[in-house]
Design a protein around this motif. Structure first.
Motif, PDB file in Angstrom:
ATOM      1  N   HIS A  68     -28.318  -7.725  69.196  1.00 60.35           N
ATOM      2  CA  HIS A  68     -27.074  -7.091  68.748  1.00 60.35           C
ATOM      3  C   HIS A  68     -26.596  -7.786  67.475  1.00 60.35           C
ATOM      4  CE1 HIS A  68     -26.648  -5.056  72.625  1.00 60.35           C
ATOM      5  NE2 HIS A  68     -26.926  -6.211  73.209  1.00 60.35           N
ATOM      6  N   ARG A 121     -24.427 -10.928  74.340  1.00 62.64           N
ATOM      7  CA  ARG A 121     -25.685 -11.246  75.022  1.00 62.64           C
ATOM      8  C   ARG A 121     -26.458  -9.958  75.342  1.00 62.64           C
ATOM      9  NH1 ARG A 121     -25.036 -16.601  77.604  1.00 62.64           N
ATOM     10  NH2 ARG A 121     -22.877 -17.231  77.318  1.00 62.64           N
ATOM     11  N   ALA A 122     -27.725 -10.100  75.631  1.00 63.35           N
ATOM     12  CA  ALA A 122     -28.574  -8.939  75.956  1.00 63.35           C
ATOM     13  C   ALA A 122     -28.013  -8.136  77.125  1.00 63.35           C
ATOM     14  CB  ALA A 122     -29.995  -9.390  76.250  1.00 63.35           C
ATOM     15  N   ASP A 123     -27.326  -8.810  78.078  1.00 61.10           N
ATOM     16  CA  ASP A 123     -26.767  -8.100  79.238  1.00 61.10           C
ATOM     17  C   ASP A 123     -25.358  -7.566  78.978  1.00 61.10           C
ATOM     18  OD1 ASP A 123     -25.142 -10.337  79.365  1.00 61.10           O
ATOM     19  OD2 ASP A 123     -25.891 -11.029  81.304  1.00 61.10           O
ATOM     20  N   GLY A 124     -24.866  -7.686  77.736  1.00 60.85           N
ATOM     21  CA  GLY A 124     -23.567  -7.130  77.368  1.00 60.85           C
ATOM     22  C   GLY A 124     -22.400  -8.092  77.455  1.00 60.85           C
ATOM     23  N   ARG A 125     -22.616  -9.278  78.024  1.00 56.03           N
ATOM     24  CA  ARG A 125     -21.528 -10.250  78.115  1.00 56.03           C
ATOM     25  C   ARG A 125     -21.271 -10.887  76.751  1.00 56.03           C
ATOM     26  NH1 ARG A 125     -22.882 -14.765  81.335  1.00 56.03           N
ATOM     27  NH2 ARG A 125     -25.041 -14.287  80.832  1.00 56.03           N
ATOM     28  N   ASN A 182     -28.859 -13.767  70.891  1.00 56.01           N
ATOM     29  CA  ASN A 182     -27.957 -12.615  70.935  1.00 56.01           C
ATOM     30  C   ASN A 182     -28.126 -11.729  69.702  1.00 56.01           C
ATOM     31  OD1 ASN A 182     -27.012 -13.847  73.242  1.00 56.01           O
ATOM     32  ND2 ASN A 182     -25.065 -14.467  72.351  1.00 56.01           N
ATOM     33  N   GLN A 185     -28.247 -19.827  71.727  1.00 54.53           N
ATOM     34  CA  GLN A 185     -27.848 -18.575  72.366  1.00 54.53           C
ATOM     35  C   GLN A 185     -27.441 -17.526  71.338  1.00 54.53           C
ATOM     36  OE1 GLN A 185     -27.921 -17.803  75.833  1.00 54.53           O
ATOM     37  NE2 GLN A 185     -27.681 -15.773  74.952  1.00 54.53           N
ATOM     38  N   HIS A 215     -20.396 -13.863  74.017  1.00 57.82           N
ATOM     39  CA  HIS A 215     -20.683 -15.281  73.837  1.00 57.82           C
ATOM     40  C   HIS A 215     -19.869 -15.736  72.633  1.00 57.82           C
ATOM     41  CE1 HIS A 215     -23.058 -18.659  72.055  1.00 57.82           C
ATOM     42  NE2 HIS A 215     -23.021 -19.055  73.320  1.00 57.82           N
TER      43      HIS A 215
END
Length: 172
Positions: free
Chosen positions: A80, A44-48, A76, A72, A50
């Motif tokens: 990335h 994800r954009a915040d680094g988490r 993503n 999603q 998925h």
């Protein structure tokens, strides 16, 4: 399209039975080709992370999947491109688990998309019949879907019981 020869896999003795031999690329390729379900890991954009199950096609030395633009995993991939695709057996002491790491690249060539749509139909049947529209797949139940190819940068094979073996391939 024929596949290039793969280098020999490297056995990781730390996680393998002392009697183990490296898995053969042919058996790993067969697992990638015949699996029905794969698990895609994106970031994800915040680094988490998925993780989501999906269907895919092994063709021309790459694993191919599709996703709707609102999903999603699509969001993503916009940020990335590095992914992992996993398949295998849900058993502790039998089967072969495979993890393929690489970069997801969008497929837009019409002839290539038509070839892949035919491959999806052969493997998964009528419910997954796609048309090619606007550099994407189109399905009446879901609209447009972007198609991605993931060429392996690294592949890990985990052979389970009775002779456990962890084999790694690193590619250019």
């Amino acid at each position: 399209m024929s596949e290039p020869a793969m280098p020999e896999g490297t056995l990781d003795a730390r996680y393998s039975d002392p009697r183990a031999e490296p898995s053969r690329w042919e058996e790993v390729r067969e697992a990638l080709d015949t699996a029905q379900t794969y698990w895609l890991t994106t970031v994800r954009a915040d680094g988490r992370p998925h993780v989501t199950p999906l269907i895919a096609i092994w063709d021309a030395s790459a694993l191919h999947f599709s996703t709707g633009e609102r999903e999603q995993k699509s969001r993503n991939l916009a940020a990335h491109r590095h992914v992992a695709l996993t398949t295998g057996a849900n058993a502790l002491d039998e089967g072969l688990d495979v993890v393929l790491e690489g970069e997801a690249t969008r497929v837009t060539d019409t002839a290539r998309l038509e070839h892949l749509a035919a491959a999806w139909l052969r493997k998964y049947g009528e419910v997954w019949r796609y048309e090619v529209r606007d550099d994407s797949f189109w399905h009446p139940g879901g609209g447009l879907a972007t198609v991605y190819a993931v060429r392996p940068a690294a592949v890990h094979a985990f052979r389970k019981g009775p002779t456990y073996a962890q084999t790694r391939w690193t590619l250019d």
